[in-house]
Design an enzyme around this catalytic site. Sequence first.
Site, short mmCIF file in Angstrom:
data_model
loop_
_atom_site.label_atom_id
_atom_site.label_comp_id
_atom_site.label_asym_id
_atom_site.label_seq_id
_atom_site.Cartn_x
_atom_site.Cartn_y
_atom_site.Cartn_z
N TYR A 116 29.13 -15.38 -17.96
CA TYR A 116 29.44 -16.18 -16.77
C TYR A 116 28.94 -17.62 -16.96
O TYR A 116 29.66 -18.58 -16.68
CB TYR A 116 28.80 -15.56 -15.53
N SER A 164 29.16 -24.06 -11.44
CA SER A 164 28.00 -23.34 -10.93
C SER A 164 26.76 -23.97 -11.52
O SER A 164 26.83 -24.62 -12.57
CB SER A 164 28.09 -21.86 -11.34
#
Length: 253
Positions: A157, A144
């Site tokens: 995350y 990501s």
Amino acid sequence: MSMTFAGRVAVVTGAGAGIGRATALAFAAQGLTVVVSDVDVVGGEATVRQIEASGGTAVFVRCDVTQEADVQHLMEQTISAFGRLDYAFNNAGIEIEHGRLADGTLDMFDAIMAVNVKGVWLCMKYQLPLMVAQGGGVIVNAASVAGLGAAPKMSIYAASKHAVIGLTKSAAIEYAKKKVRVNAVCPAVIDTDMFRRAYEADPRKADYAAAVHPVGRIGTVEEVASAVLYLCSEGAAFITGHALAVDGGTMAI
């Protein structure tokens, strides 16, 4: 770009929806046999039906990537059914955190790390020996843009995706001479069911998410799938250990 995929076999985890489903469909459209995997049986089987309806070949194998026995079974089933594993998109992941670091819980930390980090590690652990034994292959891991920088109110995350990039780069160097390439894709905000659930209650947040990207919109699952296929293609034969941002210019700011 050379797309010599026909007759090859790909495994896609987290293929029951979103980016995973789009990538499974894109692989199948190029003539690959696709092993569709997810913890969501209904979603995974729906992906298989979509592939078959378009004339492609796919099978579903349920797999919880946090469980070593499940991952081992997934790879064994792939080899048993098709005799090879050419491409793997380790896409299964979760995002359940929206708060400051000190507000996080141990359960939240463990859940995110188990799927996003341990899951990728376990998949590569069982994919790499198969690819080495057959003389090569390509792995793409789902990271990501949160793994390329900071992600306020998503610190766990972000840490998990930084870890995915670390695993990717390390494996790429370890297996470069074994003809196995390992890369990562790093999407920004993508139009998935997860995104819609997060923003449906407040459309203003969705507008803000679009505006964050210099191109003025969020990305599509098909655009991420195209990036995965490129990294798997012969056109990317000299690319390994790379974290490819698919982000509408976000990381250029």
